[in-house]
Design a protein around this motif. Structure first.
Motif, PDB file in Angstrom:
ATOM      1  N   SER A 148       0.808  -1.227   0.000  1.00 14.25           N
ATOM      2  CA  SER A 148       0.000   0.000   0.000  1.00 14.25           C
ATOM      3  C   SER A 148       0.839   1.273   0.000  1.00 14.25           C
ATOM      4  O   SER A 148       0.307   2.360  -0.238  1.00 14.25           O
ATOM      5  CB  SER A 148      -0.912   0.035   1.234  1.00 14.25           C
ATOM      6  OG  SER A 148      -1.832  -1.023   1.223  1.00 14.25           O
ATOM      7  N   GLN A 211      -2.201   6.036  -4.217  1.00 16.63           N
ATOM      8  CA  GLN A 211      -3.498   6.569  -4.628  1.00 16.63           C
ATOM      9  C   GLN A 211      -4.614   5.554  -4.344  1.00 16.63           C
ATOM     10  O   GLN A 211      -4.585   4.424  -4.829  1.00 16.63           O
ATOM     11  CB  GLN A 211      -3.482   6.919  -6.117  1.00 16.63           C
ATOM     12  CG  GLN A 211      -4.751   7.561  -6.624  1.00 16.63           C
ATOM     13  CD  GLN A 211      -4.862   9.023  -6.229  1.00 16.63           C
ATOM     14  OE1 GLN A 211      -3.856   9.704  -6.079  1.00 16.63           O
ATOM     15  NE2 GLN A 211      -6.078   9.506  -6.070  1.00 16.63           N
ATOM     16  N   ASN A 212      -5.585   5.982  -3.532  1.00 17.27           N
ATOM     17  CA  ASN A 212      -6.756   5.193  -3.163  1.00 17.27           C
ATOM     18  C   ASN A 212      -6.440   3.948  -2.340  1.00 17.27           C
ATOM     19  O   ASN A 212      -7.337   3.144  -2.077  1.00 17.27           O
ATOM     20  CB  ASN A 212      -7.571   4.812  -4.398  1.00 17.27           C
ATOM     21  CG  ASN A 212      -8.134   6.032  -5.099  1.00 17.27           C
ATOM     22  OD1 ASN A 212      -8.500   7.011  -4.465  1.00 17.27           O
ATOM     23  ND2 ASN A 212      -8.168   5.982  -6.421  1.00 17.27           N
ATOM     24  N   LYS A 213      -5.207   3.783  -1.900  1.00 20.27           N
ATOM     25  CA  LYS A 213      -4.883   2.731  -0.950  1.00 20.27           C
ATOM     26  C   LYS A 213      -5.359   3.180   0.431  1.00 20.27           C
ATOM     27  O   LYS A 213      -5.352   4.374   0.742  1.00 20.27           O
ATOM     28  CB  LYS A 213      -3.381   2.448  -0.923  1.00 20.27           C
ATOM     29  CG  LYS A 213      -2.813   1.944  -2.241  1.00 20.27           C
ATOM     30  CD  LYS A 213      -3.275   0.529  -2.541  1.00 20.27           C
ATOM     31  CE  LYS A 213      -2.601  -0.012  -3.783  1.00 20.27           C
ATOM     32  NZ  LYS A 213      -3.014  -1.420  -4.071  1.00 20.27           N
ATOM     33  N   THR A 214      -5.751   2.238   1.256  1.00 18.70           N
ATOM     34  CA  THR A 214      -6.311   2.609   2.548  1.00 18.70           C
ATOM     35  C   THR A 214      -5.572   1.955   3.712  1.00 18.70           C
ATOM     36  O   THR A 214      -4.945   0.906   3.555  1.00 18.70           O
ATOM     37  CB  THR A 214      -7.795   2.221   2.643  1.00 18.70           C
ATOM     38  OG1 THR A 214      -7.928   0.806   2.528  1.00 18.70           O
ATOM     39  CG2 THR A 214      -8.611   2.903   1.547  1.00 18.70           C
ATOM     40  N   ILE A 270      -6.872   7.403   3.464  1.00 21.31           N
ATOM     41  CA  ILE A 270      -7.011   7.078   2.042  1.00 21.31           C
ATOM     42  C   ILE A 270      -5.934   7.821   1.269  1.00 21.31           C
ATOM     43  O   ILE A 270      -5.867   9.049   1.317  1.00 21.31           O
ATOM     44  CB  ILE A 270      -8.406   7.466   1.506  1.00 21.31           C
ATOM     45  CG1 ILE A 270      -9.503   6.906   2.411  1.00 21.31           C
ATOM     46  CG2 ILE A 270      -8.584   6.961   0.078  1.00 21.31           C
ATOM     47  CD1 ILE A 270     -10.889   7.412   2.069  1.00 21.31           C
ATOM     48  N   GLY A 272      -3.720   9.711  -1.454  1.00 23.35           N
ATOM     49  CA  GLY A 272      -4.012  10.655  -2.521  1.00 23.35           C
ATOM     50  C   GLY A 272      -3.994  12.065  -1.990  1.00 23.35           C
ATOM     51  O   GLY A 272      -3.797  12.280  -0.797  1.00 23.35           O
ATOM     52  N   SER A 275      -8.282  16.243   0.540  1.00 22.97           N
ATOM     53  CA  SER A 275      -9.438  16.980   0.022  1.00 22.97           C
ATOM     54  C   SER A 275      -9.506  18.363   0.635  1.00 22.97           C
ATOM     55  O   SER A 275      -8.964  18.628   1.692  1.00 22.97           O
ATOM     56  CB  SER A 275     -10.722  16.211   0.322  1.00 22.97           C
ATOM     57  OG  SER A 275     -10.909  16.083   1.708  1.00 22.97           O
ATOM     58  N   PRO A 282     -12.576  11.004  -2.781  1.00 19.95           N
ATOM     59  CA  PRO A 282     -12.364   9.739  -2.066  1.00 19.95           C
ATOM     60  C   PRO A 282     -10.976   9.590  -1.453  1.00 19.95           C
ATOM     61  O   PRO A 282     -10.629   8.511  -1.009  1.00 19.95           O
ATOM     62  CB  PRO A 282     -12.588   8.690  -3.163  1.00 19.95           C
ATOM     63  CG  PRO A 282     -13.318   9.381  -4.236  1.00 19.95           C
ATOM     64  CD  PRO A 282     -12.835  10.795  -4.194  1.00 19.95           C
ATOM     65  N   THR A 283     -10.162  10.631  -1.458  1.00 20.85           N
ATOM     66  CA  THR A 283      -8.851  10.570  -0.821  1.00 20.85           C
ATOM     67  C   THR A 283      -8.801  11.612   0.289  1.00 20.85           C
ATOM     68  O   THR A 283      -9.560  12.573   0.289  1.00 20.85           O
ATOM     69  CB  THR A 283      -7.733  10.861  -1.837  1.00 20.85           C
ATOM     70  OG1 THR A 283      -7.936  12.158  -2.394  1.00 20.85           O
ATOM     71  CG2 THR A 283      -7.738   9.842  -2.968  1.00 20.85           C
TER      72      THR A 283
END
Length: 445
Positions: A148, A211-214, A270, A272, A275, A282-283
């Motif tokens: 990740s 990116q978009n890994k959690t 998340i 990325g 925000s 979604p990041t």
């Protein structure tokens, strides 16, 4: 000629109290280096900042990076630094960081001498990023899935990674508890848990979630807070996850699957770009400095004045690094319990402002003189508006304290403004041109 210096008392959060920040002081300096921003000279003047960076045990931290409005300095072997920058009417953002510690950020409205910055010690864990990993401390648990993590170029990291985790006391987190929520509105915060998580590869390069890994996090309610405030669990007060932006000195609300329990908060990191208000993508920026907080839209503020105390009451030893008068605060949180915070002021701090605090609740403010101070220093009066509650003020051989109502909201968020819309300074305090609905004065007789 006056100069305003602001210093924050972070928000108290025992049970999610929306505390406020103890901030800044207008100041005059009689020392060899003036801390005054002289009116009419702001464009030409320099603002001088000196201080020491220490760990939680009082040990100096050499090699820490101190950044002030883009100017970088490194602390010497004694943890000390000196920075001089062009005066800025909008104020100064000071960042302090070093690998192995949680970073600290403060806002100052003017130069400040002999500051002390305490960096929380980080727990450092070595992990293999190609397998599932769990990093756990007394306050936080972070679960990072295999594959990740990426480097600054976005490439997957496969060799050893060092993960650093540090937690902050409710009143000691970065910033001054001013934040921007998902709607873009400026609000104040009350912490129910704050921490920093960062990672580096074997060469010291920055590592973050791809990116978009959690990664899943459980952040325990701080010991001072004791338990999650009922209003959060019952959704009677608004709480969310916030990520700190040290370039703006603001916490920014993030989409992080906020899920509180009686003992802590579950949420999701998340990978990325973080925000921004009004754009909950979604990041949420992944690793960084995070805070579970209650939102306050109508905080109070309190003016605290120090009148007539001799230099010996601040610095009885004549030391080049004065010990200062200790300010002791007990501020009520959302659960109706008190959080404690102490800080020190020097003789150039003629007032401080407590702001982003909870409105219409009792609060306690006191001072303690340093060891060796003349007994006459304690010959003083303590007065407040509103009047002190029954049994207060209390006088002691080394100081005194009082308890009084914090007053109604002042009408804004952040540092209080005068009638012209500017941050209040000493001249405003002297003529009463400030919006705070409570005030306490410690006056030497």
């Amino acid at each position: 000629m006056t100069a305003m210096k602001r210093w924050w008392l972070a928000m108290l959060a025992p049970a999610m109290l929306s505390l406020g920040c103890l901030e800044g002081a207008d100041a005059r300096s009689s020392g060899p280096v003036s801390e005054e921003l002289r009116e009419g000279e702001a464009a030409l003047a320099s603002a001088v900042f000196t201080g020491t960076v220490k760990d939680a045990y009082g040990k100096p931290i050499p090699g820490a990076t101190v950044t002030l409005n883009g100017v970088n300095r490194t602390t010497d072997s004694s943890g000390k630094y000196f920075v001089s920058v062009t005066a800025a009417s909008e104020g100064y953002i000071l960042n302090v960081n070093k690998a192995g510690y949680g970073p600290v950020t403060e806002f100052l409205s003017a130069g400040k001498l002999n500051a002390v910055h305490v960096l929380p010690q980080a727990t450092v864990r070595q992990i293999n990023p190609t397998v599932n990993s769990v990093i756990e401390t007394a306050d936080v648990q972070i679960s990072i899935p295999a594959n990740s993590l990426v480097n600054a170029a976005g490439q997957p990291v496969t060799d050893t990674v060092l993960v650093s985790v540090a937690t902050y006391a409710p009143l000691s987190m970065p910033g001054d508890f001013t934040a921007v929520n998902a709607s873009g509105k400026t609000v104040a915060l009350e912490s129910i848990g704050a921490f920093f998580v960062g990672a580096t590869d074997s060469k010291g390069g920055a590592v973050n979630l791809g990116q978009n890994k959690t990664a899943q996090v459980f952040l325990r309610v701080p010991a001072q807070v004791k338990t999650m405030p009922a209003c959060v669990l019952e959704k009677k007060c608004r709480a969310a996850m916030w990520r700190f932006d040290n370039t703006t000195n603001r916490w920014v609300e993030q989409n992080a699957n906020f899920n509180p329990t009686s003992t802590g908060t579950n949420f999701t990191l998340i990978g990325g770009p973080a925000s921004r208000p009004g754009n909950l993508v979604p990041t949420n920026g992944g690793l960084g400095t995070w805070n579970a907080d209650i939102e306050k839209t109508a905080p109070a503020c309190t003016i605290v004045q120090f009148v007539g105390f001799d230099e010996s009451c601040y610095n009885p030893s004549g030391s080049p690094t004065p010990p200062g008068i200790t300010v002791n605060l007990q501020l009520m949180n959302a659960a109706g319990t008190y959080l404690t915070r102490t800080d020190t002021v020097q003789s150039d701090a003629l007032f401080i402002a407590l702001y982003n605090t909870r409105a219409n609740v009792e609060q306690e403010v006191g001072i303690t003189f340093p060891p060796g101070a003349p007994e006459s220093c304690a010959n003083m009066t303590i007065t407040s508006t509103p009047d002190a509650v029954g049994g207060y003020p209390v006088y002691t051989p080394s100081g005194g304290f009082t308890r009084f109502d914090s007053g109604a909201p002042w009408g804004g968020v952040g540092f209080p403004k005068d009638s012209m819309g500017n941050n209040i300074d000493l001249s405003d305090v002297l003529v009463g041109d400030f919006p705070c609905n409570s005030q306490v004065t410690f006056q030497h007789l």
